[in-house]
Design a protein around this motif. Structure first.
Motif, PDB file in Angstrom:
ATOM      1  N   PRO A   1      60.683  52.984 100.983  1.00  0.00           N
ATOM      2  CA  PRO A   1      61.624  53.732 100.771  1.00  0.00           C
ATOM      3  C   PRO A   1      62.074  53.864  99.500  1.00  0.00           C
ATOM      4  O   PRO A   1      62.229  52.849  98.520  1.00  0.00           O
ATOM      5  CB  PRO A   1      62.564  53.315 101.655  1.00  0.00           C
TER       6      PRO A   1
ATOM      7  N   ALA B   1      64.127  51.486  96.838  1.00  0.00           N
ATOM      8  CA  ALA B   1      65.027  50.539  97.409  1.00  0.00           C
ATOM      9  C   ALA B   1      64.510  49.088  97.347  1.00  0.00           C
ATOM     10  O   ALA B   1      63.381  48.898  97.123  1.00  0.00           O
ATOM     11  CB  ALA B   1      65.249  50.780  98.822  1.00  0.00           C
ATOM     12  N   GLU B   2      65.517  48.254  96.781  1.00  0.00           N
ATOM     13  CA  GLU B   2      65.041  46.844  96.706  1.00  0.00           C
ATOM     14  C   GLU B   2      65.568  46.189  97.884  1.00  0.00           C
ATOM     15  O   GLU B   2      66.497  46.246  98.647  1.00  0.00           O
ATOM     16  CB  GLU B   2      65.980  46.308  95.409  1.00  0.00           C
TER      17      GLU B   2
ATOM     18  N   GLY C   1      67.328  43.592 100.522  1.00  0.00           N
ATOM     19  CA  GLY C   1      68.519  43.722 100.919  1.00  0.00           C
ATOM     20  C   GLY C   1      69.437  44.591 100.596  1.00  0.00           C
ATOM     21  O   GLY C   1      70.790  44.548 100.680  1.00  0.00           O
ATOM     22  N   GLU C   2      68.923  45.924  99.948  1.00  0.00           N
ATOM     23  CA  GLU C   2      69.892  46.821  99.848  1.00  0.00           C
ATOM     24  C   GLU C   2      70.071  47.902 100.928  1.00  0.00           C
ATOM     25  O   GLU C   2      69.170  48.267 101.878  1.00  0.00           O
ATOM     26  CB  GLU C   2      69.485  47.770  98.582  1.00  0.00           C
ATOM     27  N   THR C   3      71.441  48.742 101.063  1.00  0.00           N
ATOM     28  CA  THR C   3      71.345  49.638 101.772  1.00  0.00           C
ATOM     29  C   THR C   3      70.752  50.970 101.037  1.00  0.00           C
ATOM     30  O   THR C   3      70.940  50.695  99.863  1.00  0.00           O
ATOM     31  CB  THR C   3      73.079  50.123 102.162  1.00  0.00           C
ATOM     32  N   LEU C   4      70.713  51.956 101.472  1.00  0.00           N
ATOM     33  CA  LEU C   4      70.096  53.334 100.766  1.00  0.00           C
ATOM     34  C   LEU C   4      71.266  53.750  99.755  1.00  0.00           C
ATOM     35  O   LEU C   4      71.144  53.970  98.450  1.00  0.00           O
ATOM     36  CB  LEU C   4      69.832  54.383 101.698  1.00  0.00           C
ATOM     37  N   GLU C   5      72.419  53.561 100.264  1.00  0.00           N
ATOM     38  CA  GLU C   5      73.684  53.698  99.500  1.00  0.00           C
ATOM     39  C   GLU C   5      73.927  53.064  98.241  1.00  0.00           C
ATOM     40  O   GLU C   5      74.412  53.622  97.067  1.00  0.00           O
ATOM     41  CB  GLU C   5      75.022  53.848 100.406  1.00  0.00           C
ATOM     42  N   GLU C   6      73.656  51.820  98.549  1.00  0.00           N
ATOM     43  CA  GLU C   6      73.766  50.735  97.468  1.00  0.00           C
ATOM     44  C   GLU C   6      72.466  51.041  96.385  1.00  0.00           C
ATOM     45  O   GLU C   6      72.721  50.868  94.921  1.00  0.00           O
ATOM     46  CB  GLU C   6      73.389  49.183  97.635  1.00  0.00           C
TER      47      GLU C   6
ATOM     48  N   TYR D   1      73.829  61.806 102.559  1.00  0.00           N
ATOM     49  CA  TYR D   1      72.506  62.047 102.745  1.00  0.00           C
ATOM     50  C   TYR D   1      71.984  63.613 102.895  1.00  0.00           C
ATOM     51  O   TYR D   1      72.879  64.383 103.630  1.00  0.00           O
ATOM     52  CB  TYR D   1      72.411  61.177 104.145  1.00  0.00           C
TER      53      TYR D   1
ATOM     54  N   ILE E   1      64.060  59.708 100.075  1.00  0.00           N
ATOM     55  CA  ILE E   1      65.093  59.888 100.888  1.00  0.00           C
ATOM     56  C   ILE E   1      66.316  60.490 100.016  1.00  0.00           C
ATOM     57  O   ILE E   1      66.762  59.711  99.173  1.00  0.00           O
ATOM     58  CB  ILE E   1      65.575  58.404 101.618  1.00  0.00           C
TER      59      ILE E   1
ATOM     60  N   PHE F   1      69.777  62.258  98.574  1.00  0.00           N
ATOM     61  CA  PHE F   1      71.275  62.134  98.619  1.00  0.00           C
ATOM     62  C   PHE F   1      71.656  63.088  97.512  1.00  0.00           C
ATOM     63  O   PHE F   1      71.111  63.402  96.504  1.00  0.00           O
ATOM     64  CB  PHE F   1      71.650  60.735  98.444  1.00  0.00           C
TER      65      PHE F   1
END
Lengths: 293, 293
Positions: A162, A194-195, A197-202, A221, A235, A237
């Protein structure tokens, strides 16, 4: 759209006979290059089992894409076939990477080409067990691989990576940026994986901070897109910047600036700005903003 | 929140000295079990370099989490240490899997524990090159591994497995379902991994169709959550069903039904219904709906 049918793909008897059935259709890749029909809009130049056999190609490692009605669809990678066979395949068609496609491409063609590329690429890169180094073997028609060392026995599943892609705005201006690897004139929105442990928002907040030094508000989103280069998912945003002063990192981003709609249209028409190809969600993010959507 | 600082983590000199610096903090795992403080709310029981050294633990393979101000944070897996050392570690604390946590957990504690678990789990499962079977070695303090066979040289990156989790509603009723593996009484919303070549929206539609046989409208994005079991990300949607008649698959889902808010509250109070733990985005999807959010 194909019915991926996860029950059927675990039925080894069905899969094995479907790989040999004359009505079965095959999407063909040679490494990263898809076999495409010459006509627009872009569609895969699929083959049936007899065509494959007449070229001496073996469907034993073909991965299952799904059912269209009663017709099974598979994908096969012929990268290891001779130049002669590959040339025969390309008769009345062409091999091309999805990345090189600039023309519009229908959603269902994109979907099947992306599924085929992601599955074939993962199977090719997962021939050995990452836990113990032994060989793996394909299960579930390409949706699993298992370690052949019974003392390990690890199961491996296709990966999907992702990534976020983000339209950053500041009032009536949109941020466009250049990566050093971009072709001349190309600018786009920001993106990054995405890394753990992250949320997408983070991920959105971190990538924007890293690449252009901007603090932003809450990400909103928009949509998602399969991005088979080779196994990513984009994804999308949008987010409003909380400050104006851009500080590029100089590494992933070599230039970035704010543009009004008028400036983007002007620079596109004089050729000094090129936007990403129309197949990409990056382009949709920009076009939707240009159209005030 | 930690500054993940992707520039610093590629600085081998910095990382190597930070792993040995007395002020550095270490989040400790033993396989899937995190070392936690006994007090609530739940936080990691981190150690400094001197505590690690006094236990004879080597931080050479510790993965970098980020900077808190000037203080480096790493995570270390002590699964291969002796029982005696592990018992000493757990003094004034406890080892517990994140899955077992039922108590509330603060977002920043969840974030650091999830990052640590996902990174350590990936590094442990990627010790060999999946392309050629040779050993890999850690780069970028745990964010890359490279094949040691120079004729292959493949680079590997941490995986994050995107999954959708979906609240399906039908008017004033919400779908709750049971997987065969659930503890007695537990019911939840539906979930499933994204497959190669899919958009998240396609995953939502496919999973609901497969598991409960329902056609649905357009999925609406809600939020995302790191779900380190071990390397997943939960991406939450809500969707309105286009039909009422549930047809469970009997395989992944053993029971599913529609519930009004009143029925859910009633069954929770008489103990016949248990909802997922409050740490999960599944629970948030249900609670938000119960509260008409």
């Amino acid at each position: 759209m194909l019915d991926r049918n996860e029950v059927i793909r675990s039925d080894t008897e069905f899969i094995s006979s479907a790989r040999r059935a004359p009505e079965t259709r095959f999407v063909v890749y040679s490494g990263p290059r898809a076999l495409l029909k010459p006509a627009l809009p872009i569609t895969p130049k699929d083959m049936d089992g007899q065509q494959l056999a007449s070229l001496g190609l073996d469907p034993a490692e073909a991965v299952f894409l799904g059912l269209s009605g009663q017709t099974p669809w598979f994908a096969v990678d012929i990268a290891s076939a001779s130049d002669e066979i590959q040339t025969s395949c390309a008769a009345d068609g062409r091999f091309e990477t999805l990345a090189a496609i600039q023309d519009p491409i229908a959603g269902d063609a994109w979907s099947v080409l992306a599924q085929a590329r992601a599955l074939l690429a993962w199977n090719a890169a997962a021939k050995y067990c990452s836990c113990c180094g032994a060989l793996t073997e394909m299960l579930s028609a390409g949706y699993q691989r298992s370690c052949t060392d019974t003392s390990c026995g690890a199961l491996h599943f296709p990966r999907t990576d992702p990534a976020v892609i983000v339209r950053v705005t500041n009032g009536d201006r949109c941020l466009l940026a250049r990566q050093p690897s971009f072709p001349p004139g190309l600018q786009s929105v920001l993106a990054g994986f995405a890394e753990p442990g992250e949320t997408l928002e983070e991920t959105v907040v971190r990538e924007i901070k890293e690449e252009v030094g901007l603090r932003v508000g809450d990400p909103v989103y928009i949509a998602s897109q399969a991005w088979p280069f080779p196994t990513s998912m984009m994804i999308a945003f949008s987010v409003e910047a909380a400050e104006e002063t851009i500080r590029i990192d100089g590494r992933e981003i070599e230039a970035a600036d704010w543009y009004t709609r008028e400036e983007i249209r002007q620079r596109m028409s004089d050729g000094s700005l090129v936007l990403p190809s129309v197949k990409s969600i990056a382009r949709r993010l920009i076009d939707d903003w240009l159209d005030n959507l």
